[in-house]
Design a protein around this motif. Structure first.
Motif, PDB file in Angstrom:
ATOM      1  N   UNK A  83       0.903   4.532   7.865  1.00  0.00           N
ATOM      2  CA  UNK A  83       1.278   3.440   6.964  1.00  0.00           C
ATOM      3  C   UNK A  83       2.732   3.589   6.530  1.00  0.00           C
ATOM      4  N   UNK A  84       3.144   4.825   6.314  1.00  0.00           N
ATOM      5  CA  UNK A  84       4.551   5.091   5.956  1.00  0.00           C
ATOM      6  C   UNK A  84       5.469   4.715   7.109  1.00  0.00           C
ATOM      7  N   UNK A  85       5.122   5.163   8.304  1.00  0.00           N
ATOM      8  CA  UNK A  85       5.994   4.938   9.460  1.00  0.00           C
ATOM      9  C   UNK A  85       6.141   3.463   9.798  1.00  0.00           C
ATOM     10  N   UNK A  86       5.104   2.680   9.524  1.00  0.00           N
ATOM     11  CA  UNK A  86       5.130   1.275   9.929  1.00  0.00           C
ATOM     12  C   UNK A  86       5.541   0.352   8.796  1.00  0.00           C
ATOM     13  N   UNK A  87       5.715   0.917   7.586  1.00  0.00           N
ATOM     14  CA  UNK A  87       6.063   0.068   6.454  1.00  0.00           C
ATOM     15  C   UNK A  87       4.858  -0.580   5.797  1.00  0.00           C
ATOM     16  N   UNK A  88       3.676  -0.410   6.392  1.00  0.00           N
ATOM     17  CA  UNK A  88       2.477  -0.997   5.793  1.00  0.00           C
ATOM     18  C   UNK A  88       2.173  -0.385   4.432  1.00  0.00           C
ATOM     19  N   UNK A  93       0.559   0.002  -0.967  1.00  0.00           N
ATOM     20  CA  UNK A  93       0.869   0.661  -2.234  1.00  0.00           C
ATOM     21  C   UNK A  93       0.881  -0.320  -3.398  1.00  0.00           C
ATOM     22  N   UNK A  94       1.351  -1.530  -3.136  1.00  0.00           N
ATOM     23  CA  UNK A  94       1.342  -2.536  -4.204  1.00  0.00           C
ATOM     24  C   UNK A  94      -0.097  -2.872  -4.592  1.00  0.00           C
ATOM     25  N   UNK A 121      -3.389   7.411 -13.345  1.00  0.00           N
ATOM     26  CA  UNK A 121      -2.323   7.916 -12.489  1.00  0.00           C
ATOM     27  C   UNK A 121      -2.417   7.300 -11.105  1.00  0.00           C
ATOM     28  N   UNK A 122      -1.251   6.942 -10.582  1.00  0.00           N
ATOM     29  CA  UNK A 122      -1.179   6.316  -9.265  1.00  0.00           C
ATOM     30  C   UNK A 122      -0.165   7.085  -8.415  1.00  0.00           C
ATOM     31  N   UNK A 123      -0.533   7.382  -7.172  1.00  0.00           N
ATOM     32  CA  UNK A 123       0.393   8.064  -6.259  1.00  0.00           C
ATOM     33  C   UNK A 123       1.325   7.052  -5.601  1.00  0.00           C
TER      34      UNK A 123
END
Ligand code: C2E
Ligand code: CA
Ligand code: CA
Ligand code: CA
Length: 285
Positions: A83-88, A93-94, A121-123
């Protein structure tokens, strides 16, 4: 030998091919999961460690899960990196912030006792943290859901601060100005934790579970935890110990003056329904 060489070349090629295919597949699956609402949040309770009557429940850490129709419940480690690598991670995260704040608002209304020092708490992943509009996004979500800014805590790791320190500092200042709480996650595992501690505003240090899980065997872990406690005390930060699994760990942390903790000793991450059962019991008088 020549044959063997050719074979291993082919195997290498084949493996790469399979990996690329798997990654593409996962990326497509994640897109679909977002559209079809297949993500869920679990909530791990955070407690006051001092056992007056019972450990007081102080809030929850929201942890994402993917309810994959084929593979069942999947843990974030299996999909957050892609998800990080693809921008998803950005829409994902929103969604996490929205969902956690909505949930918190519902719980606050049912159990107003949570207002006293409680928080959700939210990561935030590094990529999410560096998007220029993050403070605006959080502001809109908090305002819309009606929760108290002070009761939202974001958890970031050192890597979120590393890429662009000027922008990171600016973001943190804006969040602090709103009274959003900032926790340094996995504290102690990074490369330059101390220099980040000096330069960035924060409210909470979360002692990484790798130090907690080795407390009983390792005097070095004990020394590190003691040192983090001393740092926290002198800098007037709250300390949360994560990954607490035994009574001995609770005891040690209490002796060091650690106020807050989470871990399987208290509770695993819970579904919404399970968390509500815990809240019901906890605040029953
Ligand atoms: P983290 O933020 O360090 O979260 C703590 C992890 O430790 C969680 O794993 C939690 O289930 C697990 N844990 C809790 N108590 C214990 C214990 O007593 N013993 C052990 N061994 N483990 C315990 P989980 O839920 O699989 O999450 C893994 C990581 O995925 C998180 O580590 C966090 O970095 C990331 N993550 C989770 N949810 C989100 C999210 O919504 N957004 C982003 N960006 N990352 C997330
Ligand atoms: Ca965390
Ligand atoms: Ca951790
Ligand atoms: Ca982590």
């Amino acid at each position: 030998a020549k044959n063997k060489g050719r074979n291993s070349y082919q195997i290498f090629n084949w493996t790469m091919h399979t990996e690329v295919k798997q990654r593409l597949q996962l990326e497509n699956d994640l897109r679909r999961a977002l559209n079809k609402d297949e993500f869920v949040l679990f909530y791990q309770p955070i407690y006051r460690l001092s056992p007056q009557q019972k450990h007081r429940l102080c809030g929850f850490e929201a942890l994402i899960r993917w309810h994959d129709p084929e593979l069942g419940m999947r843990s974030p480690d299996s999909f957050i990196p892609i998800a990080e690598q693809t921008g998803l991670i950005l829409p994902m995260g929103e969604w996490v912030i929205w969902q956690a704040c909505r949930q918190w608002q519902q719980w606050i209304q049912r159990w107003p006792q949570l207002q006293q020092g409680g928080n959700i708490s939210v990561n935030l992943s590094p990529m999410q943290f560096v998007q220029p509009d993050l403070p605006g996004q959080i502001d809109r979500i908090v305002s819309h859901t009606g929760i108290n800014f002070r009761q939202l805590r974001i958890e970031i790791t050192e890597s979120a601060l590393m890429q662009n320190e000027t922008a990171a500092l600016e973001t943190l200042k804006q969040l602090k100005a709103k009274n959003i709480q900032v926790a340094m996650d996995d504290f102690g595992t990074g490369y330059s934790s101390l220099s980040y501690l000096l330069r960035f505003p924060k409210d909470v240090l979360k002692i990484d579970k790798s130090f907690i899980s080795t407390l009983e065997q390792s005097s070095d872990s004990q020394a590190i935890v003691k040192t983090i406690m001393a740092l926290g005390k002198n800098m007037e930060l709250d300390i949360v110990a994560e990954g607490i699994e035994t009574a001995a760990q609770v005891q040690f942390l209490l002796e060091q003056g650690c106020a807050l903790g989470q871990g399987y000793w208290f509770s695993e991450p819970l579904t919404e329904v399970q968390a509500e059962q815990i809240l019901e019991q906890h605040f029953a008088t």
